[in-house]
Write a protein that holds these residues in place. Structure first.
Motif, PDB file in Angstrom:
ATOM      1  N   ASP A   1       0.834  -1.184   0.000  1.00 17.04           N
ATOM      2  CA  ASP A   1       0.000   0.000   0.000  1.00 17.04           C
ATOM      3  C   ASP A   1       0.878   1.247   0.000  1.00 17.04           C
ATOM      4  OD1 ASP A   1      -2.133   1.794   0.286  1.00 17.04           O
ATOM      5  OD2 ASP A   1      -2.171   1.560   2.463  1.00 17.04           O
ATOM      6  N   VAL A   2       0.705   2.097  -0.995  1.00 13.05           N
ATOM      7  CA  VAL A   2       1.525   3.295  -1.121  1.00 13.05           C
ATOM      8  C   VAL A   2       1.351   4.218   0.082  1.00 13.05           C
ATOM      9  CG1 VAL A   2      -0.151   4.648  -2.483  1.00 13.05           C
ATOM     10  CG2 VAL A   2       2.293   5.110  -2.705  1.00 13.05           C
ATOM     11  N   VAL A   3       0.140   4.323   0.586  1.00 17.37           N
ATOM     12  CA  VAL A   3      -0.081   5.201   1.740  1.00 17.37           C
ATOM     13  C   VAL A   3       0.703   4.686   2.948  1.00 17.37           C
ATOM     14  CG1 VAL A   3      -1.823   6.104   3.338  1.00 17.37           C
ATOM     15  CG2 VAL A   3      -2.316   6.009   0.884  1.00 17.37           C
ATOM     16  N   GLU A   4       0.701   3.398   3.152  1.00 20.97           N
ATOM     17  CA  GLU A   4       1.406   2.805   4.292  1.00 20.97           C
ATOM     18  C   GLU A   4       2.918   2.985   4.186  1.00 20.97           C
ATOM     19  OE1 GLU A   4       2.070  -1.594   6.359  1.00 20.97           O
ATOM     20  OE2 GLU A   4       0.672  -1.375   4.686  1.00 20.97           O
ATOM     21  N   TYR A   5       3.459   2.915   2.967  1.00 23.39           N
ATOM     22  CA  TYR A   5       4.907   2.927   2.798  1.00 23.39           C
ATOM     23  C   TYR A   5       5.496   4.292   2.450  1.00 23.39           C
ATOM     24  CZ  TYR A   5       5.084  -2.074   3.313  1.00 23.39           C
ATOM     25  OH  TYR A   5       5.009  -3.339   3.838  1.00 23.39           O
ATOM     26  N   VAL A   6       4.729   5.166   1.831  1.00 23.81           N
ATOM     27  CA  VAL A   6       5.275   6.459   1.409  1.00 23.81           C
ATOM     28  C   VAL A   6       4.904   7.586   2.367  1.00 23.81           C
ATOM     29  CG1 VAL A   6       5.258   8.203  -0.427  1.00 23.81           C
ATOM     30  CG2 VAL A   6       5.390   5.779  -1.016  1.00 23.81           C
ATOM     31  N   LEU A   7       3.673   7.600   2.849  1.00 26.20           N
ATOM     32  CA  LEU A   7       3.215   8.721   3.672  1.00 26.20           C
ATOM     33  C   LEU A   7       3.995   8.904   4.964  1.00 26.20           C
ATOM     34  CD1 LEU A   7       1.002  10.931   3.244  1.00 26.20           C
ATOM     35  CD2 LEU A   7       1.007   9.097   1.574  1.00 26.20           C
ATOM     36  N   PRO A   8       4.335   7.841   5.703  1.00 28.32           N
ATOM     37  CA  PRO A   8       5.119   8.086   6.923  1.00 28.32           C
ATOM     38  C   PRO A   8       6.455   8.779   6.636  1.00 28.32           C
ATOM     39  CG  PRO A   8       4.165   5.895   6.982  1.00 28.32           C
ATOM     40  CD  PRO A   8       3.931   6.431   5.592  1.00 28.32           C
ATOM     41  N   THR A   9       7.125   8.372   5.580  1.00 27.48           N
ATOM     42  CA  THR A   9       8.394   9.002   5.217  1.00 27.48           C
ATOM     43  C   THR A   9       8.176  10.455   4.822  1.00 27.48           C
ATOM     44  OG1 THR A   9       9.253   6.878   4.467  1.00 27.48           O
ATOM     45  CG2 THR A   9      10.396   8.838   3.675  1.00 27.48           C
TER      46      THR A   9
ATOM     47  N   PRO B   1       4.298  23.409  11.100  1.00 31.02           N
ATOM     48  CA  PRO B   1       3.608  22.177  11.517  1.00 31.02           C
ATOM     49  C   PRO B   1       2.153  22.109  11.062  1.00 31.02           C
ATOM     50  CG  PRO B   1       4.879  23.074  13.337  1.00 31.02           C
ATOM     51  CD  PRO B   1       4.956  24.080  12.222  1.00 31.02           C
ATOM     52  N   GLU B   2       1.480  23.245  10.997  1.00 39.61           N
ATOM     53  CA  GLU B   2       0.068  23.226  10.597  1.00 39.61           C
ATOM     54  C   GLU B   2      -0.118  22.918   9.116  1.00 39.61           C
ATOM     55  OE1 GLU B   2       1.446  27.557  10.767  1.00 39.61           O
ATOM     56  OE2 GLU B   2       1.651  25.803  12.036  1.00 39.61           O
ATOM     57  N   ALA B   3       0.938  22.996   8.315  1.00 36.03           N
ATOM     58  CA  ALA B   3       0.838  22.670   6.888  1.00 36.03           C
ATOM     59  C   ALA B   3       1.020  21.176   6.621  1.00 36.03           C
ATOM     60  CB  ALA B   3       1.866  23.467   6.087  1.00 36.03           C
ATOM     61  N   VAL B   4       1.615  20.452   7.561  1.00 37.33           N
ATOM     62  CA  VAL B   4       1.907  19.036   7.349  1.00 37.33           C
ATOM     63  C   VAL B   4       0.635  18.215   7.101  1.00 37.33           C
ATOM     64  CG1 VAL B   4       2.924  16.951   8.368  1.00 37.33           C
ATOM     65  CG2 VAL B   4       4.119  19.147   8.553  1.00 37.33           C
ATOM     66  N   PRO B   5      -0.429  18.367   7.901  1.00 40.78           N
ATOM     67  CA  PRO B   5      -1.637  17.582   7.607  1.00 40.78           C
ATOM     68  C   PRO B   5      -2.237  17.895   6.233  1.00 40.78           C
ATOM     69  CG  PRO B   5      -1.744  18.488   9.816  1.00 40.78           C
ATOM     70  CD  PRO B   5      -0.558  19.109   9.142  1.00 40.78           C
TER      71      PRO B   5
END
Length: 161
Positions: free
Chosen positions: A65-73, A87-91
């Protein structure tokens, strides 16, 4: 071009940004006017969409899953840039990437939240840059992301003729 230039700066080992380059970018953006700036924002969202599409397909080929593997990084990298990415732009950037990962247009996804704010412009560029750099690392080719976009543009131009 801007993302490619940033990648070359990083890969070339030059720390920080080139003041001359920054001035040229600022002059370009100033000369574009409001409609031109909207085009640059739409173009950056398109880059994010294309990068996430490529990453999704690459991960699906390995049943991941791309979300599982790419988003945390991506989120971790964005949070490590507090001078450029508040920090408020990250979400917002994570949501934008998730929208692209699920096949939604980042531009259309963003429209539900209103116009881009000035505080989000650098995080948007950083998101596109980090995704391009991620692709380059995955492929072990420092020019892969740029070449991928160049080839896509060439295909669009040849199809329009």
């Amino acid at each position: 071009m801007l993302i490619d230039s940033r990648l070359r700066t990083v890969y070339g080992g030059r720390g920080g940004s080139d003041p001359e380059q920054e001035q040229l970018v600022e002059q370009l953006l100033t000369s574009l006017g409001p409609e031109g700036i909207d085009d640059v924002l739409d173009g950056t969202c398109t880059l994010i969409y294309l990068y996430m599409k490529w990453l999704r397909e690459a991960h699906e080929a390995h049943e991941k899953d791309v979300v599982e593997y790419v988003l945390p990084t991506l989120v971790t990298s964005l949070t490590m840039l507090p001078g450029s990415v508040p920090p408020e732009a990250v979400p917002t950037m994570a949501g934008l990437a998730i929208a692209a990962a699920t096949g939604l247009s980042p531009t259309l996804w963003r429209k539900q939240y209103g116009d881009w704010t000035e505080a989000e412009l650098t995080p948007l560029e950083a998101t596109a840059f980090l995704l391009a750099e991620h692709i380059n690392r995955v492929t072990d080719d420092q020019n892969f992301a740029t070449r991928m976009i160049t080839e896509a543009l060439t295909q669009v131009e040849s199809g329009a003729e």
